[in-house]
Scaffold this motif. Structure first.
Motif, PDB file in Angstrom:
ATOM      1  N   VAL A 297      85.140  60.176 100.987  1.00 26.54           N
ATOM      2  CA  VAL A 297      84.533  61.493 100.790  1.00 26.54           C
ATOM      3  C   VAL A 297      84.770  61.833  99.324  1.00 26.54           C
ATOM      4  CG1 VAL A 297      84.502  63.910 101.487  1.00 26.54           C
ATOM      5  CG2 VAL A 297      85.050  62.143 103.181  1.00 26.54           C
ATOM      6  N   SER A 298      83.730  61.625  98.513  1.00 24.72           N
ATOM      7  CA  SER A 298      83.895  61.713  97.065  1.00 24.72           C
ATOM      8  C   SER A 298      82.526  61.937  96.428  1.00 24.72           C
ATOM      9  CB  SER A 298      84.533  60.410  96.567  1.00 24.72           C
ATOM     10  OG  SER A 298      84.859  60.502  95.207  1.00 24.72           O
ATOM     11  N   ALA A 299      82.472  61.794  95.105  1.00 25.11           N
ATOM     12  CA  ALA A 299      81.192  61.931  94.407  1.00 25.11           C
ATOM     13  C   ALA A 299      80.220  60.843  94.822  1.00 25.11           C
ATOM     14  CB  ALA A 299      81.423  61.881  92.897  1.00 25.11           C
ATOM     15  N   CYS A 300      80.753  59.698  95.246  1.00 26.99           N
ATOM     16  CA  CYS A 300      79.953  58.563  95.700  1.00 26.99           C
ATOM     17  C   CYS A 300      79.004  58.055  94.623  1.00 26.99           C
ATOM     18  CB  CYS A 300      79.211  58.875  97.003  1.00 26.99           C
ATOM     19  SG  CYS A 300      80.334  59.106  98.393  1.00 26.99           S
ATOM     20  N   THR A 301      79.562  57.804  93.456  1.00 24.84           N
ATOM     21  CA  THR A 301      78.787  57.164  92.392  1.00 24.84           C
ATOM     22  C   THR A 301      78.482  55.730  92.823  1.00 24.84           C
ATOM     23  OG1 THR A 301      80.764  56.318  91.297  1.00 24.84           O
ATOM     24  CG2 THR A 301      79.999  58.530  90.630  1.00 24.84           C
ATOM     25  N   GLN A 302      77.584  55.087  92.102  1.00 25.67           N
ATOM     26  CA  GLN A 302      77.253  53.696  92.430  1.00 25.67           C
ATOM     27  C   GLN A 302      78.507  52.825  92.365  1.00 25.67           C
ATOM     28  OE1 GLN A 302      73.965  52.019  90.288  1.00 25.67           O
ATOM     29  NE2 GLN A 302      74.273  49.994  91.154  1.00 25.67           N
ATOM     30  N   TYR A 303      79.350  53.066  91.349  1.00 27.26           N
ATOM     31  CA  TYR A 303      80.595  52.303  91.220  1.00 27.26           C
ATOM     32  C   TYR A 303      81.487  52.509  92.447  1.00 27.26           C
ATOM     33  CZ  TYR A 303      85.400  51.262  89.943  1.00 27.26           C
ATOM     34  OH  TYR A 303      86.688  50.797  89.962  1.00 27.26           O
ATOM     35  N   GLU A 304      81.634  53.767  92.887  1.00 28.06           N
ATOM     36  CA  GLU A 304      82.493  54.053  94.030  1.00 28.06           C
ATOM     37  C   GLU A 304      81.972  53.390  95.299  1.00 28.06           C
ATOM     38  OE1 GLU A 304      84.314  58.359  92.594  1.00 28.06           O
ATOM     39  OE2 GLU A 304      82.832  58.326  94.197  1.00 28.06           O
ATOM     40  N   VAL A 305      80.653  53.422  95.482  1.00 25.41           N
ATOM     41  CA  VAL A 305      80.077  52.808  96.681  1.00 25.41           C
ATOM     42  C   VAL A 305      80.244  51.287  96.633  1.00 25.41           C
ATOM     43  CG1 VAL A 305      77.941  52.411  97.968  1.00 25.41           C
ATOM     44  CG2 VAL A 305      78.487  54.712  97.139  1.00 25.41           C
ATOM     45  N   GLU A 306      79.910  50.670  95.502  1.00 30.95           N
ATOM     46  CA  GLU A 306      80.034  49.212  95.395  1.00 30.95           C
ATOM     47  C   GLU A 306      81.492  48.780  95.549  1.00 30.95           C
ATOM     48  OE1 GLU A 306      78.170  48.194  91.684  1.00 30.95           O
ATOM     49  OE2 GLU A 306      76.157  48.579  92.469  1.00 30.95           O
ATOM     50  N   SER A 307      82.395  49.473  94.879  1.00 34.46           N
ATOM     51  CA  SER A 307      83.815  49.142  94.980  1.00 34.46           C
ATOM     52  C   SER A 307      84.342  49.426  96.383  1.00 34.46           C
ATOM     53  CB  SER A 307      84.624  49.944  93.954  1.00 34.46           C
ATOM     54  OG  SER A 307      84.208  49.629  92.652  1.00 34.46           O
ATOM     55  N   GLY A 308      83.865  50.500  96.984  1.00 35.71           N
ATOM     56  CA  GLY A 308      84.272  50.837  98.342  1.00 35.71           C
ATOM     57  C   GLY A 308      83.833  49.795  99.348  1.00 35.71           C
ATOM     58  N   LEU A 309      82.593  49.328  99.230  1.00 33.47           N
ATOM     59  CA  LEU A 309      82.110  48.282 100.136  1.00 33.47           C
ATOM     60  C   LEU A 309      82.944  47.013  99.966  1.00 33.47           C
ATOM     61  CD1 LEU A 309      78.252  48.784  99.881  1.00 33.47           C
ATOM     62  CD2 LEU A 309      79.710  49.259 101.863  1.00 33.47           C
ATOM     63  N   ALA A 310      83.257  46.670  98.721  1.00 32.90           N
ATOM     64  CA  ALA A 310      84.084  45.488  98.450  1.00 32.90           C
ATOM     65  C   ALA A 310      85.481  45.648  99.045  1.00 32.90           C
ATOM     66  CB  ALA A 310      84.159  45.235  96.943  1.00 32.90           C
ATOM     67  N   ALA A 311      85.975  46.883  99.097  1.00 32.91           N
ATOM     68  CA  ALA A 311      87.311  47.158  99.643  1.00 32.91           C
ATOM     69  C   ALA A 311      87.300  47.283 101.163  1.00 32.91           C
ATOM     70  CB  ALA A 311      87.870  48.433  99.022  1.00 32.91           C
ATOM     71  N   GLY A 312      86.121  47.248 101.782  1.00 34.01           N
ATOM     72  CA  GLY A 312      86.029  47.329 103.232  1.00 34.01           C
ATOM     73  C   GLY A 312      85.838  48.722 103.791  1.00 34.01           C
ATOM     74  N   VAL A 313      85.382  49.660 102.949  1.00 30.79           N
ATOM     75  CA  VAL A 313      85.121  51.023 103.412  1.00 30.79           C
ATOM     76  C   VAL A 313      83.935  51.009 104.381  1.00 30.79           C
ATOM     77  CG1 VAL A 313      84.359  53.318 102.663  1.00 30.79           C
ATOM     78  CG2 VAL A 313      86.113  52.089 101.365  1.00 30.79           C
ATOM     79  N   ASP A 314      84.023  51.831 105.422  1.00 37.22           N
ATOM     80  CA  ASP A 314      83.008  51.837 106.471  1.00 37.22           C
ATOM     81  C   ASP A 314      81.894  52.850 106.266  1.00 37.22           C
ATOM     82  OD1 ASP A 314      84.346  49.932 108.407  1.00 37.22           O
ATOM     83  OD2 ASP A 314      85.923  51.417 108.124  1.00 37.22           O
TER      84      ASP A 314
ATOM     85  N   ALA B 184      79.062  62.066 100.308  1.00 35.69           N
ATOM     86  CA  ALA B 184      79.090  62.616  98.949  1.00 35.69           C
ATOM     87  C   ALA B 184      79.468  64.085  98.978  1.00 35.69           C
ATOM     88  CB  ALA B 184      77.725  62.434  98.287  1.00 35.69           C
ATOM     89  N   LYS B 185      80.347  64.471  98.036  1.00 40.55           N
ATOM     90  CA  LYS B 185      80.684  65.875  97.824  1.00 40.55           C
ATOM     91  C   LYS B 185      79.630  66.470  96.903  1.00 40.55           C
ATOM     92  CE  LYS B 185      85.736  65.289  97.847  1.00 40.55           C
ATOM     93  NZ  LYS B 185      86.910  65.307  96.965  1.00 40.55           N
ATOM     94  N   PRO B 186      79.223  67.712  97.091  1.00 41.85           N
ATOM     95  CA  PRO B 186      79.560  68.563  98.239  1.00 41.85           C
ATOM     96  C   PRO B 186      78.835  68.075  99.484  1.00 41.85           C
ATOM     97  CG  PRO B 186      77.950  69.665  96.855  1.00 41.85           C
ATOM     98  CD  PRO B 186      78.305  68.373  96.160  1.00 41.85           C
ATOM     99  N   PHE B 187      79.439  68.263 100.645  1.00 46.05           N
ATOM    100  CA  PHE B 187      78.877  67.741 101.881  1.00 46.05           C
ATOM    101  C   PHE B 187      78.640  68.861 102.876  1.00 46.05           C
ATOM    102  CE2 PHE B 187      83.478  67.545 102.089  1.00 46.05           C
ATOM    103  CZ  PHE B 187      83.751  68.201 103.261  1.00 46.05           C
ATOM    104  N   GLU B 188      77.761  68.592 103.814  1.00 46.84           N
ATOM    105  CA  GLU B 188      77.523  69.505 104.927  1.00 46.84           C
ATOM    106  C   GLU B 188      78.579  69.221 105.992  1.00 46.84           C
ATOM    107  OE1 GLU B 188      75.326  71.953 105.543  1.00 46.84           O
ATOM    108  OE2 GLU B 188      74.580  71.758 103.494  1.00 46.84           O
TER     109      GLU B 188
END
Length: 137
Positions: free
Chosen positions: A78-95, A99-103
Motif C-alpha cells: 500500500v504505497s505510491a505504487c510507482t513502476q519501480y515499486e511494482v516491478e521490485s515488489g513483483l520480484a520480491a513476491g508481493v501479491d 496505490a495511495k490515496p486509496f478507496e
C-alpha cells in the motif's frame, strides 16, 4: 491482519477501515518491527508501505518470502505504487498493490481476496504461466 506503515495516521486509517469490516488488526511502524512481531501475530495478510525507516517494505517482503514460516503469507503493498515499486515488489513476491490515496472499499476487497487464498494454491497441472496468486487475476 498486520498493517505496516511508518505514518501513524495512515496506519490508523487502514486499521479502522479493516476493523469496521470485522478484521482483527495489529500494526507495526516499519519493516523491522513487522519481522519482530509477525511470528507472534500469525496474520492472515500483511500490508506494507514501501518507504519506511530501518527496513523498507520491499526488503521486508523479500525477508518474509525467504522465511519458510512466512513464505506463503499474502503480502500487499500500500504505497505510491510507482513502476519501480511494482516491478521490485513483483520480484520480491508481493501479491497485490494498492496505490495511495486509496478507496477504503478497494483496500477491503484486496484484503478479502488475499485471505481467500491464504494457503498455497493446489498444484493440479492446470495453472497457466504468469504470476500465480496475483490479487489481480
Amino acid at each position: 491482519m498486520l498493517v505496516v506503515d511508518d505514518n501513524r495516521v495512515i496506519r490508523q486509517l487502514i486499521r479502522v477501515n479493516l476493523e469496521l469490516e470485522g478484521f482483527e488488526v495489529v500494526t507495526a511502524a516499519d519493516g523491522a518491527e513487522c519481522l519482530d512481531v509477525v511470528h507472534d501475530v500469525c496474520p492472515d495478510v500483511v500490508t506494507l508501505d514501501v518507504v519506511m525507516p530501518r527496513l523498507d517494505g520491499l526488503r521486508t517482503a523479500e525477508r518474509l518470502r525467504e522465511d519458510p514460516r512466512t513464505r506463503h503469507l499474502p503480502v500487499a503493498i500500500v504505497s505510491a505504487c510507482t513502476q519501480y515499486e511494482v516491478e521490485s515488489g513483483l520480484a520480491a513476491g508481493v501479491d497485490a498493490f494498492l496505490a495511495k490515496p486509496f478507496e477504503p472499499a478497494e483496500l477491503v476487497r484486496i484484503v478479502r481476496q488475499l485471505m481467500q487464498r491464504e494457503s498455497p494454491p493446489p498444484i493440479d497441472g492446470r495453472s497457466g504461466a504468469g504470476h500465480a496468486g496475483s490479487a489481480w487475476s
